[in-house]
Design a protein around this motif. Sequence first.
Motif, PDB file in Angstrom:
ATOM      1  N   ARG A  71       0.833  -1.189   0.000  1.00  0.00           N
ATOM      2  CA  ARG A  71       0.000   0.000   0.000  1.00  0.00           C
ATOM      3  C   ARG A  71       0.871   1.242   0.000  1.00  0.00           C
ATOM      4  O   ARG A  71       1.961   1.251   0.581  1.00  0.00           O
ATOM      5  N   ASP A  72       0.365   2.280  -0.650  1.00  0.00           N
ATOM      6  CA  ASP A  72       1.016   3.582  -0.653  1.00  0.00           C
ATOM      7  C   ASP A  72       0.005   4.556  -0.070  1.00  0.00           C
ATOM      8  O   ASP A  72      -0.932   4.989  -0.739  1.00  0.00           O
ATOM      9  N   ASN A  73       0.177   4.869   1.206  1.00  0.00           N
ATOM     10  CA  ASN A  73      -0.806   5.703   1.898  1.00  0.00           C
ATOM     11  C   ASN A  73      -0.887   7.103   1.290  1.00  0.00           C
ATOM     12  O   ASN A  73      -1.959   7.711   1.255  1.00  0.00           O
ATOM     13  N   ALA A  74       0.227   7.607   0.821  1.00  0.00           N
ATOM     14  CA  ALA A  74       0.228   8.952   0.236  1.00  0.00           C
ATOM     15  C   ALA A  74      -0.627   9.019  -1.024  1.00  0.00           C
ATOM     16  O   ALA A  74      -1.179  10.074  -1.360  1.00  0.00           O
ATOM     17  N   LYS A  75      -0.731   7.903  -1.721  1.00  0.00           N
ATOM     18  CA  LYS A  75      -1.508   7.858  -2.955  1.00  0.00           C
ATOM     19  C   LYS A  75      -2.862   7.177  -2.768  1.00  0.00           C
ATOM     20  O   LYS A  75      -3.593   6.991  -3.750  1.00  0.00           O
ATOM     21  N   ASN A  76      -3.164   6.797  -1.520  1.00  0.00           N
ATOM     22  CA  ASN A  76      -4.434   6.091  -1.246  1.00  0.00           C
ATOM     23  C   ASN A  76      -4.612   4.892  -2.177  1.00  0.00           C
ATOM     24  O   ASN A  76      -5.710   4.647  -2.700  1.00  0.00           O
ATOM     25  N   THR A  77      -3.534   4.153  -2.355  1.00  0.00           N
ATOM     26  CA  THR A  77      -3.530   3.070  -3.333  1.00  0.00           C
ATOM     27  C   THR A  77      -2.991   1.788  -2.711  1.00  0.00           C
ATOM     28  O   THR A  77      -2.019   1.821  -1.954  1.00  0.00           O
ATOM     29  N   VAL A  78      -3.643   0.697  -3.068  1.00  0.00           N
ATOM     30  CA  VAL A  78      -3.187  -0.635  -2.675  1.00  0.00           C
ATOM     31  C   VAL A  78      -2.836  -1.379  -3.966  1.00  0.00           C
ATOM     32  O   VAL A  78      -3.576  -1.293  -4.953  1.00  0.00           O
ATOM     33  N   TYR A  79      -1.729  -2.099  -3.948  1.00  0.00           N
ATOM     34  CA  TYR A  79      -1.256  -2.803  -5.141  1.00  0.00           C
ATOM     35  C   TYR A  79      -1.270  -4.312  -4.917  1.00  0.00           C
ATOM     36  O   TYR A  79      -1.162  -4.797  -3.803  1.00  0.00           O
ATOM     37  N   LEU A  80      -1.366  -5.010  -6.035  1.00  0.00           N
ATOM     38  CA  LEU A  80      -1.151  -6.453  -6.024  1.00  0.00           C
ATOM     39  C   LEU A  80      -0.230  -6.770  -7.193  1.00  0.00           C
ATOM     40  O   LEU A  80      -0.635  -6.650  -8.349  1.00  0.00           O
ATOM     41  N   VAL A  81       0.998  -7.140  -6.875  1.00  0.00           N
ATOM     42  CA  VAL A  81       1.943  -7.563  -7.894  1.00  0.00           C
ATOM     43  C   VAL A  81       1.827  -9.067  -8.046  1.00  0.00           C
ATOM     44  O   VAL A  81       1.928  -9.808  -7.062  1.00  0.00           O
ATOM     45  N   MET A  82       1.605  -9.486  -9.278  1.00  0.00           N
ATOM     46  CA  MET A  82       1.396 -10.904  -9.561  1.00  0.00           C
ATOM     47  C   MET A  82       2.478 -11.395 -10.509  1.00  0.00           C
ATOM     48  O   MET A  82       2.610 -10.874 -11.622  1.00  0.00           O
ATOM     49  N   ASN A  83       3.239 -12.365 -10.064  1.00  0.00           N
ATOM     50  CA  ASN A  83       4.315 -12.949 -10.864  1.00  0.00           C
ATOM     51  C   ASN A  83       4.014 -14.414 -11.153  1.00  0.00           C
ATOM     52  O   ASN A  83       3.188 -15.034 -10.500  1.00  0.00           O
ATOM     53  N   SER A  84       4.732 -14.939 -12.146  1.00  0.00           N
ATOM     54  CA  SER A  84       4.596 -16.358 -12.502  1.00  0.00           C
ATOM     55  C   SER A  84       3.136 -16.738 -12.695  1.00  0.00           C
ATOM     56  O   SER A  84       2.662 -17.746 -12.149  1.00  0.00           O
ATOM     57  N   LEU A  85       2.439 -15.944 -13.457  1.00  0.00           N
ATOM     58  CA  LEU A  85       1.009 -16.164 -13.626  1.00  0.00           C
ATOM     59  C   LEU A  85       0.724 -17.457 -14.377  1.00  0.00           C
ATOM     60  O   LEU A  85       1.487 -17.868 -15.263  1.00  0.00           O
ATOM     61  N   LYS A  86      -0.373 -18.089 -13.983  1.00  0.00           N
ATOM     62  CA  LYS A  86      -0.796 -19.364 -14.555  1.00  0.00           C
ATOM     63  C   LYS A  86      -2.192 -19.208 -15.169  1.00  0.00           C
ATOM     64  O   LYS A  86      -2.953 -18.326 -14.753  1.00  0.00           O
ATOM     65  N   PRO A  87      -2.547 -20.055 -16.117  1.00  0.00           N
ATOM     66  CA  PRO A  87      -3.903 -19.968 -16.681  1.00  0.00           C
ATOM     67  C   PRO A  87      -4.991 -20.045 -15.617  1.00  0.00           C
ATOM     68  O   PRO A  87      -6.035 -19.390 -15.752  1.00  0.00           O
ATOM     69  N   GLU A  88      -4.747 -20.786 -14.557  1.00  0.00           N
ATOM     70  CA  GLU A  88      -5.756 -20.894 -13.494  1.00  0.00           C
ATOM     71  C   GLU A  88      -5.884 -19.623 -12.657  1.00  0.00           C
ATOM     72  O   GLU A  88      -6.760 -19.533 -11.803  1.00  0.00           O
ATOM     73  N   ASP A  89      -5.024 -18.644 -12.895  1.00  0.00           N
ATOM     74  CA  ASP A  89      -5.179 -17.336 -12.239  1.00  0.00           C
ATOM     75  C   ASP A  89      -6.199 -16.463 -12.962  1.00  0.00           C
ATOM     76  O   ASP A  89      -6.523 -15.371 -12.485  1.00  0.00           O
ATOM     77  N   THR A  90      -6.693 -16.923 -14.092  1.00  0.00           N
ATOM     78  CA  THR A  90      -7.689 -16.168 -14.832  1.00  0.00           C
ATOM     79  C   THR A  90      -8.956 -15.984 -14.010  1.00  0.00           C
ATOM     80  O   THR A  90      -9.538 -16.946 -13.512  1.00  0.00           O
ATOM     81  N   ALA A  91      -9.363 -14.734 -13.841  1.00  0.00           N
ATOM     82  CA  ALA A  91     -10.527 -14.417 -13.003  1.00  0.00           C
ATOM     83  C   ALA A  91     -10.759 -12.912 -13.039  1.00  0.00           C
ATOM     84  O   ALA A  91      -9.956 -12.158 -13.594  1.00  0.00           O
ATOM     85  N   VAL A  92     -11.852 -12.502 -12.421  1.00  0.00           N
ATOM     86  CA  VAL A  92     -12.068 -11.085 -12.133  1.00  0.00           C
ATOM     87  C   VAL A  92     -11.484 -10.825 -10.747  1.00  0.00           C
ATOM     88  O   VAL A  92     -11.796 -11.544  -9.787  1.00  0.00           O
ATOM     89  N   TYR A  93     -10.662  -9.816 -10.663  1.00  0.00           N
ATOM     90  CA  TYR A  93      -9.975  -9.485  -9.415  1.00  0.00           C
ATOM     91  C   TYR A  93     -10.637  -8.256  -8.780  1.00  0.00           C
ATOM     92  O   TYR A  93     -10.859  -7.243  -9.458  1.00  0.00           O
ATOM     93  N   TYR A  94     -10.918  -8.380  -7.493  1.00  0.00           N
ATOM     94  CA  TYR A  94     -11.634  -7.343  -6.760  1.00  0.00           C
ATOM     95  C   TYR A  94     -10.803  -6.797  -5.608  1.00  0.00           C
ATOM     96  O   TYR A  94     -10.136  -7.558  -4.897  1.00  0.00           O
ATOM     97  N   CYS A  95     -10.916  -5.493  -5.416  1.00  0.00           N
ATOM     98  CA  CYS A  95     -10.328  -4.847  -4.242  1.00  0.00           C
ATOM     99  C   CYS A  95     -11.398  -4.753  -3.162  1.00  0.00           C
ATOM    100  O   CYS A  95     -12.567  -4.467  -3.453  1.00  0.00           O
TER     101      CYS A  95
END
Length: 117
Positions: A71-95
């Motif tokens: 999270r970056d509090n100054a930017k009011n932003t939360v991140y999700l870094v995703m590496n080594s992605l697989k076909p089974e990671d396919t989905a709608v991602y929600y915050c």
Amino acid sequence: QVQPVESGGGLVQAGGSLRLSCVASGSIFTINTWGWYRQAPGKQRDMLATITSTGTTDYADSVKGRFAISRDNAKNTVYLVMNSLKPEDTAVYYCNAVQRWNSKNYWGQGTQVTVSS
């Protein structure tokens, strides 16, 4: 009220990486925990990662070691870094944001992630 808005989804090949962003507006100071969830067609919505106001993180076993929440509090932003992605990671991602005193949940509209094989 808190309004999370996700971005950063898209199409990526297996083994690739993406970074999702969740920009929040409203009464952000009332939020204790931020999280990322995903939902594939015909499946339930699953927790992937959470981060508290003190910076404590938690991950689902399925993404541990591949995904990282921050999270970056100054930017009011939360991140999700995703590496080594697989076909089974396919989905709608929600915050998700959970309010401090009443555990009320706020959800973004979701962003589609598609991983091709």
